[in-house]
Motif scaffolding. Structure first.
Motif, PDB file in Angstrom:
ATOM      1  N   SER A  61     -10.399  -5.741   8.195  1.00 59.26           N
ATOM      2  CA  SER A  61      -8.976  -5.742   7.867  1.00 59.26           C
ATOM      3  C   SER A  61      -8.496  -4.312   7.654  1.00 59.26           C
ATOM      4  O   SER A  61      -9.275  -3.420   7.320  1.00 59.26           O
ATOM      5  N   SER A  62      -7.187  -4.109   7.837  1.00 60.04           N
ATOM      6  CA  SER A  62      -6.574  -2.807   7.554  1.00 60.04           C
ATOM      7  C   SER A  62      -5.079  -3.018   7.382  1.00 60.04           C
ATOM      8  O   SER A  62      -4.519  -4.017   7.865  1.00 60.04           O
ATOM      9  N   GLY A  63      -4.430  -2.091   6.693  1.00 59.53           N
ATOM     10  CA  GLY A  63      -2.997  -2.206   6.492  1.00 59.53           C
ATOM     11  C   GLY A  63      -2.634  -3.482   5.751  1.00 59.53           C
ATOM     12  O   GLY A  63      -3.401  -4.010   4.943  1.00 59.53           O
ATOM     13  N   LEU A  64      -1.443  -3.996   6.057  1.00 63.85           N
ATOM     14  CA  LEU A  64      -0.982  -5.254   5.475  1.00 63.85           C
ATOM     15  C   LEU A  64      -1.321  -6.414   6.407  1.00 63.85           C
ATOM     16  O   LEU A  64      -1.524  -6.225   7.610  1.00 63.85           O
ATOM     17  N   PRO A  65      -1.414  -7.639   5.882  1.00 63.00           N
ATOM     18  CA  PRO A  65      -1.716  -8.789   6.739  1.00 63.00           C
ATOM     19  C   PRO A  65      -0.671  -8.952   7.843  1.00 63.00           C
ATOM     20  O   PRO A  65       0.531  -8.788   7.608  1.00 63.00           O
ATOM     21  N   ASP A  66      -1.140  -9.275   9.050  1.00 61.76           N
ATOM     22  CA  ASP A  66      -0.200  -9.530  10.136  1.00 61.76           C
ATOM     23  C   ASP A  66       0.290 -10.980  10.086  1.00 61.76           C
ATOM     24  O   ASP A  66      -0.071 -11.745   9.181  1.00 61.76           O
ATOM     25  N   LYS A  67       1.100 -11.350  11.038  1.00 60.38           N
ATOM     26  CA  LYS A  67       1.721 -12.667  11.041  1.00 60.38           C
ATOM     27  C   LYS A  67       0.687 -13.786  11.044  1.00 60.38           C
ATOM     28  O   LYS A  67       0.813 -14.782  10.329  1.00 60.38           O
TER      29      LYS A  67
END
Length: 626
Positions: free
Chosen positions: A367-373
């Motif tokens: 994982s990286s950043g914010l969760p995607d859709k």
């Protein structure tokens, strides 16, 4: 045709069509892939790309083992099994080392899966034999599975929990029926089952440790045992599977010898003195400084860095949240903040390592950043059960300047601890019950103490006492199994296709199982949900999304103090060994190496100069645990 006759006939036609469709879906194949994609190697392949099919046979491969061993039964939760004992057994299928997850028939010549993975059937090879000449039969497969479930180590019951029953349909055909459909990984996992001889175990106690060499069907057999000190395997000359495509280029050494040493320092000196042939280096300091010797300069010892394309998994300082004072996530985050990776990497590891920032680092699964859709679709229904910060900001680890000053991290840690009800009293940190905080770090290997001592000082600055408790390896195993520790260093290895093993790491069902790798003690319904969804993923895209979502929950739980990794294997070996030009993506592939016929091994030094020092074996920590 009247209507009264038409329906039964039409129904019969539909059933026949469904039956034929099912047969088409379940047609026996030489290989099975996770998502039914085409395997890399066709049915008529002659060998894997990462072997030398003409590698010479002969010679001895000498290796080092660590600690000791007191059993030749690796399938039970008692004793410590000898290294490489699995080489005496064959499995139903074998995995290729250059694909994410594909199995090719070994004991089984063909494999077929039921519609929607409701079952899997293995067709055994008629030539498959145990070392005593007895054929490997479907009854042996049934015996193996039922014995492992009933008498084997507890993790087998969790690993194969979704198997309803196993049936010997004919002497050479066996079928596993599943409790639920849709588990794509389970047929492949069952292919990894090592098959035991029912007739040999009929008069022996499977649940007891034993030093009697067991009967197998694999490429090697136990040749000599010196209890706790050394084991020697001999290549089976008339091995039934030596000409199979999946085995061509493998198992080239006539003998494998493993001598046991008490610690890495002694073992490394023994390697450089010529006591054994191959060394996987796990210490950055040693790799940088310990090989300035004549044997390396002259080329008699070769140093090699082999690219490692596997997900790196998570090595870290693991919290046992069964301990009451470690159940508060603020406490765990605070303790983790006080580990100064940048200073440690600079001062102790020669800057060799990268900080691990995911349980699936070095892969598209991280994982990286914010969760995607797609991840949000999984996480939103769990919003009330998981940290709110997961939705608001990316997960980040602290980063220092590397000068040993971590005041900002200490201030943040102190605030977290006071928010949790801890406070300083008489220059000592006391918990929310007013008890002085003392954490025991259980350790088995002396080399790791140099990493923990600076961490101990950082914790002491906030009044927290870290006791480094180094025990012998038999004690370590017993305490690990009984979950008697506050913190340990260990790892959760990962593959490119994570699946059922995640239950052993994180699921509530494994938390109270002494044989599982749920070292943390996790019993979290949200994590359980994502583990089950990961296992049930129906495509590579779904697997990636679900793994990333699980990764986020684990990171935001602050269950470990993340350590570090390196994206290569560092190996040193004497120049009488050789390996294929093409190395597998997912493994070192040591069993594809060979002894050069025209190059002699170094003369073994006097046994009195460096002794194999026996102790009870255990999982061994290193700077980078492979």
């Amino acid at each position: 045709m009247t209507n009264s006759l038409r329906w039964p006939v039409l129904q019969a036609g539909i059933l026949s069509l469904c039956f034929l469709t099912g047969l088409a879906t379940a047609a026996p194949k030489h290989a099975v892939t996770l998502y039914d994609e085409k395997p890399k190697y066709a049915a008529n392949f002659s060998h894997f790309e990462y072997v030398n099919p003409d590698a010479p046979k002969g010679g001895v491969l000498r290796q080092a083992g660590f600690g000791s061993f007191d059993s030749l039964n690796p399938f039970i939760n008692k004793g410590v099994a000898a290294d490489d004992i699995g080489l005496i057994y064959d499995t139903l299928a074998t995995s290729s080392l250059d694909e994410p997850f594909t199995i090719y028939g070994l004991l089984a010549e063909k494999i077929e899966k039921g519609p929607n993975n409701q079952w899997v059937r293995f067709h055994l090879r008629p030539e498959a034999r145990f070392h005593d000449g007895e054929p490997v039969t479907a009854e042996d497969v049934v015996f193996t599975f039922e014995t492992l479930i009933s008498q084997g180590a507890p993790h087998y019951r969790g690993y194969y929990a979704d198997v309803e029953k196993v049936v010997a349909e004919t002497p050479r055909r066996v079928r596993f029926d599943f409790k639920h459909s849709g588990n794509r990984e389970l047929p492949l996992i069952l292919g990894q089952l090592p098959i035991l001889p029912k007739h040999w175990w009929a008069e022996r106690d499977f649940s007891a440790t034993s030093m009697e060499p067991p009967l197998g069907s694999g490429p090697y057999r136990v040749d000599r045992v010196q209890a706790g000190r050394s084991i020697r395997y001999a290549r089976v000359e008339d091995y039934w599977g030596k000409d199979l495509a999946v085995n061509r280029g493998f198992y080239n050494f006539d003998q494998l010898v493993i001598d046991y040493y008490r610690d890495n320092t002694v073992a490394l000196q023994a390697f450089k003195a010529g006591h054994f042939d191959y060394w996987l280096e796990t210490s950055a300091k040693n790799w940088a400084t310990a090989y300035d010797i004549e044997a390396v300069r002259s080329g008699r010892i070769i140093r090699d860095e082999i690219a490692n394309h596997n997900p790196q998994g998570m090595q870290g300082f693991i919290f046992n949240i069964r301990r009451e004072r470690l159940q508060d996530v603020r406490v765990r985050e605070a303790i983790a903040l006080l580990f100064d990776f940048e200073w440690t990497n600079r001062q102790l590891f020669n800057g060799a390592y990268t900080r691990t920032r995911s349980y699936f680092d070095n892969s598209e699964l991280a994982s990286s950043g914010l969760p995607d859709k797609q991840e949000l679709a999984l996480l939103e229904p769990l919003r009330n059960q998981i940290p709110a910060a997961l939705f608001e900001k990316p997960f980040e680890l602290p980063q220092s300047t590397g000068d040993g000053v971590i005041r900002e991290q200490q201030r943040k840690a102190y605030k977290l601890l006071t928010d949790a009800g801890w406070k300083i009293q008489d220059d000592r940190m006391v918990d929310n019950l007013g008890k002085p905080v003392k954490l025991e770090f259980l350790l088995v290997q002396a080399e790791f103490e140099r990493v923990l001592l600076p961490y101990k000082r950082n914790l002491a600055d906030l009044g927290i006492e870290l006791e480094i408790r180094r025990v012998d390896v038999s004690q370590y195993i017993n305490r690990l199994r009984s979950r008697d520790y506050d913190m340990i260093v260990s790892g959760f290895g990962q593959s490119s296709s994570p699946g059922n093993e995640q239950r052993e790491y994180w699921h509530s069902a494994s938390a109270d199982n002494p044989g599982s790798r749920n070292f943390i003690g996790l019993k979290d319904p949200a994590i359980d949900t994502l583990v089950e969804k990961l296992i049930a993923a129906d495509s590579r895209e779904e697997l990636i999304t679900r793994t990333r979502a699980l990764d986020r929950l684990l990171l935001w739980g602050h269950y470990v103090v993340p350590n570090w990794h390196i994206k290569s294997w560092r190996v040193a070996y004497w120049n009488h060994l050789a390996h294929p030009t093409t190395t597998p993506r997912n493994d070192i592939g040591l069993m594809t190496w060979w002894h050069k016929p025209d190059t002699a091994a170094p003369a073994k030094p006097d046994e009195g100069s460096l002794k194999s020092e026996a102790a009870d074996a255990a999982p061994v920590e290193a700077e980078h645990q492979e």
